[in-house]
Every structure is written in structure tokens, then in C-alpha cells.
Design an enzyme around this catalytic site. Structure first.
Site, PDB file in Angstrom:
ATOM      1  N   GLY A   1       0.797  -1.539  -0.186  1.00 25.36           N
ATOM      2  CA  GLY A   1       0.082  -0.434  -0.408  1.00 25.36           C
ATOM      3  C   GLY A   1       0.705   1.147   0.206  1.00 25.36           C
ATOM      4  O   GLY A   1       2.319   1.165   0.739  1.00 25.36           O
TER       5      GLY A   1
ATOM      6  N   ALA B   1      23.868  -4.601  22.497  1.00 31.06           N
ATOM      7  CA  ALA B   1      23.219  -5.533  24.170  1.00 31.06           C
ATOM      8  C   ALA B   1      21.912  -4.418  24.228  1.00 31.06           C
ATOM      9  O   ALA B   1      21.999  -4.531  25.240  1.00 31.06           O
ATOM     10  CB  ALA B   1      24.266  -4.828  24.646  1.00 31.06           C
ATOM     11  N   GLY B   2      21.476  -4.294  23.297  1.00 32.90           N
ATOM     12  CA  GLY B   2      19.512  -3.844  23.267  1.00 32.90           C
ATOM     13  C   GLY B   2      18.408  -5.374  23.898  1.00 32.90           C
ATOM     14  O   GLY B   2      19.857  -6.388  23.456  1.00 32.90           O
TER      15      GLY B   2
ATOM     16  N   ALA C   1      22.423  -6.562  15.624  1.00 33.23           N
ATOM     17  CA  ALA C   1      21.096  -6.162  16.381  1.00 33.23           C
ATOM     18  C   ALA C   1      21.112  -5.125  17.024  1.00 33.23           C
ATOM     19  O   ALA C   1      21.505  -4.589  18.331  1.00 33.23           O
ATOM     20  CB  ALA C   1      20.680  -7.443  18.009  1.00 33.23           C
ATOM     21  N   VAL C   2      21.552  -4.607  16.007  1.00 31.39           N
ATOM     22  CA  VAL C   2      21.894  -2.803  16.869  1.00 31.39           C
ATOM     23  C   VAL C   2      20.111  -1.361  16.359  1.00 31.39           C
ATOM     24  O   VAL C   2      20.797  -0.059  16.387  1.00 31.39           O
ATOM     25  CB  VAL C   2      23.191  -2.392  15.599  1.00 31.39           C
ATOM     26  CG1 VAL C   2      24.320  -2.885  16.129  1.00 31.39           C
ATOM     27  CG2 VAL C   2      22.828  -2.249  13.892  1.00 31.39           C
TER      28      VAL C   2
ATOM     29  N   HIS D   1      -1.013 -14.444  49.640  1.00 28.24           N
ATOM     30  CA  HIS D   1       0.902 -14.828  50.351  1.00 28.24           C
ATOM     31  C   HIS D   1       1.004 -16.539  50.554  1.00 28.24           C
ATOM     32  O   HIS D   1      -0.343 -17.370  50.279  1.00 28.24           O
ATOM     33  CB  HIS D   1       1.246 -14.838  51.654  1.00 28.24           C
ATOM     34  CG  HIS D   1       2.472 -15.797  52.613  1.00 28.24           C
ATOM     35  ND1 HIS D   1       3.118 -15.056  52.271  1.00 28.24           N
ATOM     36  CD2 HIS D   1       2.412 -16.145  53.144  1.00 28.24           C
ATOM     37  CE1 HIS D   1       4.473 -16.129  52.919  1.00 28.24           C
ATOM     38  NE2 HIS D   1       3.617 -17.109  53.045  1.00 28.24           N
TER      39      HIS D   1
HETATM   40  P1  FAD Z   1       5.054  -4.441  12.411  1.00 34.29           P
HETATM   41  O1  FAD Z   1       4.599  -5.615  13.260  1.00 34.29           O
HETATM   42  O2  FAD Z   1       6.368  -4.306  12.278  1.00 34.29           O
HETATM   43  O3  FAD Z   1       4.199  -5.149  11.095  1.00 34.29           O
HETATM   44  C1  FAD Z   1       4.130  -4.618  10.273  1.00 34.29           C
HETATM   45  C2  FAD Z   1       3.796  -5.341   8.572  1.00 34.29           C
HETATM   46  O4  FAD Z   1       3.823  -3.704   7.610  1.00 34.29           O
HETATM   47  C3  FAD Z   1       4.743  -6.119   7.951  1.00 34.29           C
HETATM   48  O5  FAD Z   1       3.204  -6.963   8.049  1.00 34.29           O
HETATM   49  C4  FAD Z   1       4.866  -5.440   6.974  1.00 34.29           C
HETATM   50  O6  FAD Z   1       5.192  -6.154   6.115  1.00 34.29           O
HETATM   51  C5  FAD Z   1       3.948  -4.590   6.886  1.00 34.29           C
HETATM   52  N1  FAD Z   1       4.145  -3.875   5.396  1.00 34.29           N
HETATM   53  C6  FAD Z   1       5.651  -2.517   5.865  1.00 34.29           C
HETATM   54  N2  FAD Z   1       5.222  -1.494   4.376  1.00 34.29           N
HETATM   55  C7  FAD Z   1       4.741  -2.298   4.002  1.00 34.29           C
HETATM   56  C8  FAD Z   1       3.732  -2.216   2.853  1.00 34.29           C
HETATM   57  N3  FAD Z   1       3.927  -0.236   2.643  1.00 34.29           N
HETATM   58  N4  FAD Z   1       2.274  -2.023   2.307  1.00 34.29           N
HETATM   59  C9  FAD Z   1       1.971  -2.917   3.205  1.00 34.29           C
HETATM   60  N5  FAD Z   1       2.788  -3.382   4.100  1.00 34.29           N
HETATM   61  C10 FAD Z   1       3.381  -2.999   4.838  1.00 34.29           C
HETATM   62  N6  FAD Z   1       8.026  -5.787  21.389  1.00 34.29           N
HETATM   63  C11 FAD Z   1       7.518  -5.885  22.224  1.00 34.29           C
HETATM   64  O7  FAD Z   1       6.267  -5.362  23.213  1.00 34.29           O
HETATM   65  N7  FAD Z   1       7.235  -7.317  22.980  1.00 34.29           N
HETATM   66  C12 FAD Z   1       8.153  -7.717  22.957  1.00 34.29           C
HETATM   67  O8  FAD Z   1       8.891  -8.737  23.637  1.00 34.29           O
HETATM   68  C13 FAD Z   1       9.245  -8.036  21.540  1.00 34.29           C
HETATM   69  N8  FAD Z   1      10.367  -8.591  21.092  1.00 34.29           N
HETATM   70  C14 FAD Z   1      10.971  -8.259  19.969  1.00 34.29           C
HETATM   71  C15 FAD Z   1      11.419  -9.133  19.927  1.00 34.29           C
HETATM   72  C16 FAD Z   1      12.627  -9.591  18.543  1.00 34.29           C
HETATM   73  C17 FAD Z   1      13.705 -10.218  17.872  1.00 34.29           C
HETATM   74  C18 FAD Z   1      11.853  -7.870  17.336  1.00 34.29           C
HETATM   75  C19 FAD Z   1      12.563  -7.598  16.412  1.00 34.29           C
HETATM   76  C20 FAD Z   1      10.965  -6.903  17.724  1.00 34.29           C
HETATM   77  C21 FAD Z   1      10.466  -7.816  18.918  1.00 34.29           C
HETATM   78  N9  FAD Z   1       9.436  -6.549  19.786  1.00 34.29           N
HETATM   79  C22 FAD Z   1       8.596  -6.485  20.865  1.00 34.29           C
HETATM   80  C23 FAD Z   1       9.056  -5.682  18.888  1.00 34.29           C
HETATM   81  C24 FAD Z   1       7.835  -5.267  18.146  1.00 34.29           C
HETATM   82  O9  FAD Z   1       7.819  -6.857  17.720  1.00 34.29           O
HETATM   83  C25 FAD Z   1       7.370  -4.197  17.308  1.00 34.29           C
HETATM   84  O10 FAD Z   1       7.229  -3.507  18.608  1.00 34.29           O
HETATM   85  C26 FAD Z   1       5.596  -4.421  16.884  1.00 34.29           C
HETATM   86  O11 FAD Z   1       6.204  -6.073  15.989  1.00 34.29           O
HETATM   87  C27 FAD Z   1       5.736  -3.717  15.966  1.00 34.29           C
HETATM   88  O12 FAD Z   1       4.570  -2.735  15.707  1.00 34.29           O
HETATM   89  P2  FAD Z   1       3.557  -2.223  14.266  1.00 34.29           P
HETATM   90  O13 FAD Z   1       2.420  -2.592  14.279  1.00 34.29           O
HETATM   91  O14 FAD Z   1       4.377  -1.028  14.209  1.00 34.29           O
HETATM   92  O15 FAD Z   1       4.705  -2.945  12.839  1.00 34.29           O
HETATM   93  P1  AMP Z   2      17.774  -1.608  21.112  1.00 32.10           P
HETATM   94  O1  AMP Z   2      18.261   0.068  19.585  1.00 32.10           O
HETATM   95  O2  AMP Z   2      17.298  -0.763  21.591  1.00 32.10           O
HETATM   96  O3  AMP Z   2      17.806  -2.409  19.468  1.00 32.10           O
HETATM   97  O4  AMP Z   2      19.890  -1.620  20.916  1.00 32.10           O
HETATM   98  C1  AMP Z   2      20.591  -1.365  19.684  1.00 32.10           C
HETATM   99  C2  AMP Z   2      22.049  -1.395  20.375  1.00 32.10           C
HETATM  100  O5  AMP Z   2      23.688  -1.880  19.787  1.00 32.10           O
HETATM  101  C3  AMP Z   2      22.083   0.007  20.928  1.00 32.10           C
HETATM  102  O6  AMP Z   2      22.926   0.433  22.461  1.00 32.10           O
HETATM  103  C4  AMP Z   2      23.743   0.953  20.489  1.00 32.10           C
HETATM  104  O7  AMP Z   2      24.817   1.172  21.109  1.00 32.10           O
HETATM  105  C5  AMP Z   2      24.723  -0.692  19.693  1.00 32.10           C
HETATM  106  N1  AMP Z   2      25.117  -0.623  18.977  1.00 32.10           N
HETATM  107  C6  AMP Z   2      24.674   0.099  17.655  1.00 32.10           C
HETATM  108  N2  AMP Z   2      25.498   0.487  17.084  1.00 32.10           N
HETATM  109  C7  AMP Z   2      26.972  -1.001  17.566  1.00 32.10           C
HETATM  110  C8  AMP Z   2      28.937  -1.141  16.643  1.00 32.10           C
HETATM  111  N3  AMP Z   2      29.184  -0.392  15.405  1.00 32.10           N
HETATM  112  N4  AMP Z   2      29.241  -2.323  18.489  1.00 32.10           N
HETATM  113  C9  AMP Z   2      28.812  -2.006  18.617  1.00 32.10           C
HETATM  114  N5  AMP Z   2      27.231  -2.123  19.393  1.00 32.10           N
HETATM  115  C10 AMP Z   2      26.778  -0.875  18.856  1.00 32.10           C
END
Ligand code: FAD
Ligand code: AMP
Length: 479
Positions: A122, A189-190, A276-277, A451
Site C-alpha cells: 500500500g 546489547a539492546g 542487533a543494533v 501469600h
Molecule cells: P510491524 O509488526 O512491523 O508490522 C508492520 C507490517 O506492515 C508488516 O507485516 C510489514 O510487512 C507490513 N508492511 C510494511 N510496509 C508495507 C506496505 N507499504 N504495504 C503493506 N504492508 C506493509 N515488542 C514487544 O512489545 N515485546 C516483545 O517481547 C518484543 N520482542 C521483539 C523481538 C524481536 C526479535 C523483534 C524484532 C521485535 C520485538 N518487539 C517486541 C517489537 C515489536 O515486534 C514491534 O514493536 C511491533 O511489531 C511493531 O508493530 P507495528 O504494527 O508497528 O509493525
Molecule cells: P536497541 O536500539 O535497544 O535495539 O539496541 C541496539 C544497541 O546496539 C544499542 O545499544 C547501540 O548502542 C548498539 N550499537 C549500535 N551500533 C553498534 C556498533 N557498531 N557496535 C556495537 N554496538 C552498536
């Protein structure tokens, strides 16, 4: 298929699908466009959260924690499970089954609510119209009274650590390893880096986490961060702060990782590297230049408190707008926006959004940290109580960590709660309720907690604010 809707949502993640469902509940005719194609080549709803984020990462964290317990921790209970082994393929299959259940559940919900799921891409164009390019077939233009942009975020890539097959991977690739890497590097380390590092460390990987900043989890209360770091290190995660990645090279299946730290240039070799930055909002090709939508200075879609963009009737929610990149924040914004579109009053208390790191121990928090309150110059009190002194925690052999409360001196209002320890992800919800209702520490002190329960630690931390904790030897003098 009609090309005119009350509401068109672009993106079917926790923000977009929740907005679509709420709008349908409120009587709107809704379409939800989503372009996600899963690893089996199938369209799937649920976005990052259900497909490659919250749900699959927690599935792997749960599997690997059970493995960790079976390997040694169960013996203290008298349980001898003999030799324990992990079938990685089965673990990944279980994760995939869970993802399929969740994404299928979202599709079922959209169907049950009469929402049209449009599979493709979209784009918002001038005049509040939406150009829809299906995965198959011709593009069409949809008319909409209101449009909700909810396209989420994607992993940030580093030019010096380009993704490569299954050797240098992002957070998606890190959910798919087919075997346990002997040596694993994690850049960042995020929250995501720590959770994914924990998964593979529990299965035996030697994990080194490089973090450019000198502070561990800087958004977390200092004492909580310190306790979490100590325990994660004890578990075997080699977390190196002030360590900035500068380059990588892959040769014969081994990644050479170059980084700098306080001692200068360093090098290490790993078998897999997870980058994972952080994540960045997906805004490319989402709107035409003449659509009227603008970005803010950090590249997020510019919105006000109500998630309204600069175009009347166009909203943006979730990871593409300011605020924490969390699924529950996206969902609540989706619900709020659907209410606003229906003409109702709705708002979100952005000061009351909980965050959780699902490591072991878990870390969770809501509201202000002690450091933030101090920086504001307000007079505050703190209370702390350790899980070590809690009967339920002792019975469960889960005594790491504590609950910390920060409250206002003048009003006694709870300003923030910070937890590191067992079930921190669940206990924090009691603090969210307290903050949302503007509770004082006295309100919580006077409540009766069951408790034995881990939540008693929250109760005792509230009591400790005034030196009244019962199970504490170091009682503060009551003023
Ligand atoms: P998204 O979930 O990213 O969904 C967006 C959707 O839009 C996707 O399906 C994408 O394909 C689609 N899209 C993109 N562009 C278009 C387009 N132009 N047209 C149509 N479709 C499109 N959050 C938590 O709260 N708790 C957690 O434990 C947690 N764990 C996580 C672990 C990992 C490894 C990762 C990567 C993220 C985690 N998050 C967690 C973050 C969480 O996943 C996101 O904050 C959340 O999914 C954001 O929701 P959203 O609806 O904004 O976008
Ligand atoms: P978050 O944004 O919480 O997912 O965390 C990502 C983390 O990656 C942050 O704490 C950043 O400081 C770290 N980060 C970003 N770039 C680098 C890099 N080149 N080397 C090591 N750590 C990084």
C-alpha cells in the site's frame, strides 16, 4: 471487490491489525493491506511481532530455559533427568508452529470482523487515496475516509557487517539457526540482542556481546541494570561495553570481527554473528511526496499526541512513529486511532507504557527511573525489596533480583517501578495499574497481597519506601 472503504490500514502488525479490528467493531468498513510473505512463501498477518519478533523470540526463550533447567537446576528439586540433549530442529519447528497459530489467528479475527485483507503493498498518494499493488494482479486506487499507516520497522544494517547467508544475520536470521553455533557474536546489547544471545548461550554457544555504549541498558534504572548485567554475565554472556564494531570478514565459514574498545583495536573470531543494533521505521515508498505526510527529524512519520499526521484523516501508529518500538504501544495506538476516527474521545498515557526484557532474570519497568526524577530536581523517596527474602521466590529457587519503587515526597505518588527478577514481566502490570490510577505508595502498602506470592516483593518495596517492610532486617527509621 469494492474500492471504497471507511478505513484503509496499511500494515497488518499488532498496530495495524488491532486498528482494523477496533474500527470494524465501531461499524466501519475496513481494508487492511499487508505485504508480508513468510519463509514458506505465504502471505501472513501479524507483522514483525507474530512472525519474527515478540512471539517466536519468546518461544525460543521458553524452550531454551527449559533446557537450561533440565540440564542442572532441576537436580536441586531431586529430579534426575539423566543426559539432556536439545533437538534444535524440533525447537525451531515448535516455534514455527506457534507462529503459524498466531498469524492464522490474526487472519481468522480479520475475517470474523468482516475486514478485507488485501495482500500486497500500500502507498498513500495525494488526496488521501491509497495505491494498492497486489502480489498478483494489477494495481488499483482505493478511496478511504481515513487511512492508518502502520508499516512497522526493519533491522538497521551496518555497512561493515553486511548480512551473509546464515553466517552474519539480523534478528530474523537469529531465529533460524539449524544448529548451535560454537562461538556466537552479537552486535548490540539492546533488548533484542540480549534475548537472542540468551537463547543460544543457554544451548551452549560461547556468546560475546559487543556494545558501543559504556552503559548497560541505559534506559533502565541504574541499580536494576547493574543487577541484570551481573546475572547475565554469570550465566555466561560475555558482554563487553564500550566495544564498537568496526569491520567483519567471512572466510571458510568463520567471521573475523574487528572492534575497538578502551584498549584499542581488537579482533575475535566467531562462527555466527547476529547484528542487533536497533530498528528503523519503514517509510520508503509508503507515501508520495505530494501526499502531505511529513517525517520528523529522526525519520519517523511526524504525528501529534493523537497519532494524527499532517494530513487530516491520515494517522500513523506503531514503530513508524516516535516512542518505544513495542508491540503493545503499537496496539494501543491502533485502538486509540480507530476510536478517534469513529468520533470518540481517546488518548494514551505515554508515561505508563511498560517495558520488559525477557532474559533470565527478567527486567521490567514503568514510569520514571531514580536518575530521571533526580535530574528533574524533584524530592523523591525510594523503596527496595529483594526476592531473596520472599517465601515464594525461595520455594521456587528463584531468588535473584529485587523490586525498586520511586515515589514523590510531597504527594507520595508512585513515579516509577523497576524490577529485575522472576516473573518481572507479569509483576510489572500491577505497577502499571498503580501508576495509571495515580496510586500513592500508601495505597499499595494498605492492600492485601496473597501469600506466598512473588508480588509480595512489590508490596514490601512499597512498604520499604517508609521503612515499614516486614521481612527486612535493615529497616529504615520511620519518620
Ligand atoms: P510491524 O509488526 O512491523 O508490522 C508492520 C507490517 O506492515 C508488516 O507485516 C510489514 O510487512 C507490513 N508492511 C510494511 N510496509 C508495507 C506496505 N507499504 N504495504 C503493506 N504492508 C506493509 N515488542 C514487544 O512489545 N515485546 C516483545 O517481547 C518484543 N520482542 C521483539 C523481538 C524481536 C526479535 C523483534 C524484532 C521485535 C520485538 N518487539 C517486541 C517489537 C515489536 O515486534 C514491534 O514493536 C511491533 O511489531 C511493531 O508493530 P507495528 O504494527 O508497528 O509493525
Ligand atoms: P536497541 O536500539 O535497544 O535495539 O539496541 C541496539 C544497541 O546496539 C544499542 O545499544 C547501540 O548502542 C548498539 N550499537 C549500535 N551500533 C553498534 C556498533 N557498531 N557496535 C556495537 N554496538 C552498536
Amino acid at each position: 471487490m469494492s474500492d471504497s472503504y471507511d478505513v484503509v490500514v496499511i500494515g497488518g502488525g499488532p498496530g495495524g491489525y488491532a486498528a482494523a479490528i477496533k474500527a470494524a467493531h465501531l461499524g466501519q468498513k475496513v481494508a487492511c493491506i499487508d505485504k508480508y510473505i513468510n519463509k514458506n512463501g505465504q502471505p501472513a498477518l501479524g507483522g514483525t511481532c507474530a512472525n519474527v519478533g515478540c512471539i517466536p523470540s519468546k518461544a525460543l526463550l521458553d524452550s531454551t530455559w527449559k533446557f537450561h533447567e533440565a540440564q542442572g537446576e532441576l537436580s536441586i528439586h531431586g529430579i534426575d533427568v539423566g543426559n539432556v540433549s536439545m533437538d534444535v530442529a524440533q525447537m525451531i519447528k515448535r516455534k514455527d508452529d506457534i507462529v503459524a497459530k498466531q498469524t492464522g489467528g490474526v487472519a481468522m479475527l480479520l475475517k470474523a470482523n468482516g475486514i478485507t485483507w488485501l495482500q500486497g503493498t500500500g502507498k498513500l498518494i495525494a488526496g488521501k487515496k491509497v495505491e494498492f499493488a497486489p502480489h498478483e494482479g494489477d494495481a488499483q486506487v482505493l478511496e478511504a475516509q481515513s487511512v492508518i499507516l502502520a508499516t512497522g520497522s526493519s533491522p538497521i544494517e551496518l555497512p561493515m557487517a553486511k548480512l551473509q547467508d546464515d553466517i552474519i544475520v539480523d534478528n530474523t536470521g537469529a531465529l533460524e539457526f539449524t544448529e548451535v553455533p560454537k562461538r556466537l557474536g552479537v552486535i548490540g546489547a539492546g533488548i533484542i540482542g540480549l534475548e537472542l544471545g540468551s537463547v543460544w548461550s543457554r544451548l551452549g554457544s560461547e556468546v560475546v556481546v559487543l556494545e558501543a555504549m559504556d552503559t548497560f541498558l541505559p534506559m533502565v534504572d541504574k541499580q536494576v541494570g547493574k543487577e541484570a548485567l551481573k546475572n547475565l554475565k554469570k550465566q555466561g554472556l560475555d558482554i563487553r561495553l564500550s566495544a564498537r564494531l568496526t569491520g567483519t570478514a567471512v572466510k571458510d565459514g568463520v567471521v573475523s570481527v574487528e572492534y575497538t574498545d578502551a584498549n584499542g583495536d581488537q579482533m575475535m573470531e566467531v562462527d555466527k554473528l547476529i547484528v542487533a543494533v536497533g530498528r528503523r521505521p519503514i517509510t520508503e515508498d509508503l507515501f508520495s511526496v505530494d501526499s502531505g505526510v511529513n517525517l520528523d527529524e529522526r525519520g519517523f512519520i511526524f504525528v501529534n499526541q493523537s497519532c494524527a499526521t499532517d494530513v487530516p484523516g491520515v494517522y500513523a501508529i506503531g514503530d513508524i512513529v516516535r516512542g518505544p518500538a513495542l508491540a503493545h504501544k503499537a496496539t494501543e495506538e491502533g485502538v486509540m486511532v480507530a476510536e478517534l476516527i469513529a468520533g470518540h474521545h481517546a488518548e494514551i498515557n505515554y508515561d505508563c507504557i511498560p517495558s520488559v526484557v525477557y532474559t533470565h532474570p527478567e527486567v521490567s519497568w514503568v514510569g520514571l527511573t531514580e536518575e530521571q526524577v533526580k535530574a528533574q530536581g524533584d524530592e523523591y523517596k525510594t523503596g527496595m525489596f529483594a526476592f531473596m527474602a520472599n517465601g515464594r521466590a525461595v520455594a521456587a529457587n528463584e531468588t535473584t533480583g529485587f523490586v525498586k519503587v520511586v515515589s514523590d515526597v510531597a504527594t507520595d505518588r508512585v513515579l516509577g517501578v523497576h524490577i529485575v527478577g522472576p516473573q518481572a514481566s507479569e509483576i510489572i502490570m500491577q505497577a502499571v495499574i498503580a501508576l495509571e490510577f495515580g496510586a500513592s505508595t500508601e495505597d499499595l502498602q494498605l492492600m492485601v497481597f496473597a501469600h506466598p506470592g512473588l508480588s509480595e516483593v512489590l508490596h514490601e518495596a512499597m512498604l520499604d519506601v517508609d521503612g515499614k517492610a516486614i521481612h527486612s532486617v535493615k529497616r529504615k527509621r520511620r519518620k
